[in-house]
Write an enzyme that holds these catalytic residues in place. Structure first.
Site, PDB file in Angstrom:
ATOM      1  N   PRO A   1      82.392  56.590  64.329  1.00 21.35           N
ATOM      2  CA  PRO A   1      81.685  55.911  63.237  1.00 21.35           C
ATOM      3  C   PRO A   1      81.282  54.489  63.641  1.00 21.35           C
ATOM      4  O   PRO A   1      82.091  53.748  64.183  1.00 21.35           O
ATOM      5  CB  PRO A   1      82.721  55.883  62.107  1.00 21.35           C
ATOM      6  CG  PRO A   1      83.760  56.880  62.493  1.00 21.35           C
ATOM      7  CD  PRO A   1      83.756  56.935  63.984  1.00 21.35           C
ATOM      8  N   GLU A   2      80.020  54.150  63.405  1.00 21.18           N
ATOM      9  CA  GLU A   2      79.518  52.811  63.701  1.00 21.18           C
ATOM     10  C   GLU A   2      79.164  52.144  62.370  1.00 21.18           C
ATOM     11  O   GLU A   2      79.492  52.662  61.306  1.00 21.18           O
ATOM     12  CB  GLU A   2      78.299  52.915  64.634  1.00 21.18           C
ATOM     13  CG  GLU A   2      78.651  53.643  65.940  1.00 21.18           C
ATOM     14  CD  GLU A   2      77.479  53.838  66.884  1.00 21.18           C
ATOM     15  OE1 GLU A   2      76.525  53.045  66.835  1.00 21.18           O
ATOM     16  OE2 GLU A   2      77.521  54.790  67.675  1.00 21.18           O
TER      17      GLU A   2
ATOM     18  N   HIS B   1      95.937  66.936  59.650  1.00 23.25           N
ATOM     19  CA  HIS B   1      95.616  65.605  60.187  1.00 23.25           C
ATOM     20  C   HIS B   1      95.390  64.556  59.091  1.00 23.25           C
ATOM     21  O   HIS B   1      94.781  63.529  59.338  1.00 23.25           O
ATOM     22  CB  HIS B   1      94.390  65.639  61.115  1.00 23.25           C
ATOM     23  CG  HIS B   1      94.466  66.691  62.170  1.00 23.25           C
ATOM     24  ND1 HIS B   1      95.334  66.596  63.236  1.00 23.25           N
ATOM     25  CD2 HIS B   1      93.815  67.877  62.311  1.00 23.25           C
ATOM     26  CE1 HIS B   1      95.194  67.674  63.989  1.00 23.25           C
ATOM     27  NE2 HIS B   1      94.286  68.472  63.461  1.00 23.25           N
TER      28      HIS B   1
ATOM     29  N   ARG C   1      91.870  62.605  65.997  1.00 20.50           N
ATOM     30  CA  ARG C   1      92.229  62.038  67.313  1.00 20.50           C
ATOM     31  C   ARG C   1      93.126  60.808  67.220  1.00 20.50           C
ATOM     32  O   ARG C   1      93.593  60.312  68.235  1.00 20.50           O
ATOM     33  CB  ARG C   1      90.961  61.756  68.117  1.00 20.50           C
ATOM     34  CG  ARG C   1      90.210  63.072  68.380  1.00 20.50           C
ATOM     35  CD  ARG C   1      89.153  62.932  69.411  1.00 20.50           C
ATOM     36  NE  ARG C   1      89.705  62.586  70.714  1.00 20.50           N
ATOM     37  CZ  ARG C   1      88.958  62.315  71.769  1.00 20.50           C
ATOM     38  NH1 ARG C   1      87.656  62.352  71.677  1.00 20.50           N
ATOM     39  NH2 ARG C   1      89.514  61.994  72.929  1.00 20.50           N
TER      40      ARG C   1
ATOM     41  N   ARG D   1      72.935  36.350  80.667  1.00 18.21           N
ATOM     42  CA  ARG D   1      73.839  37.507  80.766  1.00 18.21           C
ATOM     43  C   ARG D   1      73.382  38.502  81.832  1.00 18.21           C
ATOM     44  O   ARG D   1      72.236  38.930  81.828  1.00 18.21           O
ATOM     45  CB  ARG D   1      73.914  38.226  79.416  1.00 18.21           C
ATOM     46  CG  ARG D   1      74.707  37.445  78.400  1.00 18.21           C
ATOM     47  CD  ARG D   1      76.178  37.717  78.589  1.00 18.21           C
ATOM     48  NE  ARG D   1      76.966  36.942  77.645  1.00 18.21           N
ATOM     49  CZ  ARG D   1      78.226  37.213  77.353  1.00 18.21           C
ATOM     50  NH1 ARG D   1      78.849  38.213  77.948  1.00 18.21           N
ATOM     51  NH2 ARG D   1      78.877  36.475  76.499  1.00 18.21           N
TER      52      ARG D   1
ATOM     53  N   ARG E   1      80.248  55.197  79.819  1.00 11.61           N
ATOM     54  CA  ARG E   1      79.648  55.771  78.604  1.00 11.61           C
ATOM     55  C   ARG E   1      78.272  56.343  78.928  1.00 11.61           C
ATOM     56  O   ARG E   1      77.510  55.759  79.696  1.00 11.61           O
ATOM     57  CB  ARG E   1      79.484  54.683  77.516  1.00 11.61           C
ATOM     58  CG  ARG E   1      80.679  53.804  77.271  1.00 11.61           C
ATOM     59  CD  ARG E   1      81.724  54.438  76.392  1.00 11.61           C
ATOM     60  NE  ARG E   1      81.234  54.875  75.104  1.00 11.61           N
ATOM     61  CZ  ARG E   1      81.225  54.124  74.003  1.00 11.61           C
ATOM     62  NH1 ARG E   1      81.628  52.876  74.038  1.00 11.61           N
ATOM     63  NH2 ARG E   1      80.808  54.633  72.852  1.00 11.61           N
TER      64      ARG E   1
END
Ligand SMILES: [Zn+2]
Length: 307
Positions: A2-3, A97, A117, A156, A265
């Site tokens: 989830p973001e 869970h 998880r 950066r 990723r």
């Protein structure tokens, strides 16, 4: 995972259902998901009323009024990879869970925390502790101004994809929306933030906001186990343009979407819409050799200076 749009959807769903309600009882079925002592967590929350809800990045804080001492505390919720917060009737059988039950006074309803998880965490915080958590996070992605964004990019190195995921710089983006924002801005995920032309950097700032706004309006994206507080999946999955579409045609130009691994990723991009900048080598092996060479060179320079 989830973001920001998914956490915002949870917040918007929770708000009308729990605001002003008192917590009658708390049951911790699995202490693994609690930060701190589970007993202190239970006593900290019991008897408190839910005053308001706040979010920064992917962190959700439920503000509680503790009537005994007129003090306030916060229930900090981090959903991790597969955390789910639902509001349900106490009669509904528990799903496997389910780790925490927060029983609300009157109405026989409860808030449940489920997490397959178990990377998510629940924590009872003092106002000082919640402020400390907040200050560790960079500006909330929809709130960051263009000048703040450009300043944070300045000088950066490394991949812009990794930069977007750094929660201390910008909070709220994860793998899904970082890939989508880079596609929207037509920027290659391996481009260096500090070397982006100013117009591209501005485009990225606008793209981050646009993609998040669209995803919030569609109640987020469901991958793995994300659901809203009523148990419904998000609707943004069908709108994804690159994320997890490797080999499928780009919705803009028809070229096959590619995948590249950046700091462990997966990153998904269109090689035509998001051309590789000249400062990025084409093959991973060549990129690795180049960075090794750069490291050796700087090492040699240091030795030379020491002499
Ligand atoms: Zn394309």
């Amino acid at each position: 995972m989830p973001e920001l749009p998914e956490v915002e959807t949870v917040l918007r769903g929770l708000k009308p259902r729990v605001s002003g309600r008192r917590i009658a009882a708390v049951e911790v079925l699995n202490p693994f998901v609690i930060t701190g002592q589970p007993d202190a967590f239970v006593t900290g929350l019991c008897g408190c009323s839910i005053a308001s809800l706040r979010r920064k990045g992917k962190a959700l804080a439920i503000e509680l009024e503790c009537n005994s001492a007129e003090s306030r505390c916060y229930l900090l919720v981090r959903l991790g990879m597969t955390g789910q917060v639902t509001v349900t009737s106490q009669d509904v059988p528990l799903q496997p869970h389910t780790h925490v039950r927060i029983l609300l006074e009157g109405g026989k309803e409860e808030v449940r925390y489920r997490d397959v998880r178990r990377f998510g965490r629940l924590r009872c915080c003092t106002p000082e502790e919640i402020e400390a958590v907040w200050t560790q996070l960079g500006p909330d992605a929809p709130e960051i101004s263009e000048s703040q964004f450009l300043k944070a990019m300045h000088g950066r190195q490394g991949a812009v994809k990794g930069w977007l995921l750094n929660q201390q710089i910008l909070s709220g983006l994860g793998n899904v929306y970082a890939d989508e924002a880079l596609f929207e801005a037509r920027i290659h995920p391996l481009a260096q933030p500090g070397r982006l032309p100013i117009d591209a950097a501005r485009r990225l700032h606008r793209a981050v906001k646009k993609v998040l706004k669209r995803a919030v309006a569609m109640q987020g994206t469901s991958f793995r186990d994300y659901i809203d507080i009523e148990g419904r999946p998000g609707n943004f999955s069908s709108k994804l343009r690159v994320y997890q579409r490797t080999g499928e045609p780009c919705r803009r130009c028809g070229r096959s979407i590619q995948r590249v691994v950046i700091s462990g990723r997966s990153s998904h991009f269109c090689p035509r819409c998001q051309p590789r900048p000249r400062h990025v080598s084409s093959s991973p092996a060549r990129r690795a050799r180049k960075s090794e060479k750069a490291a050796n060179l700087s090492g040699r320079r240091q030795v030379f200076k020491q002499r």
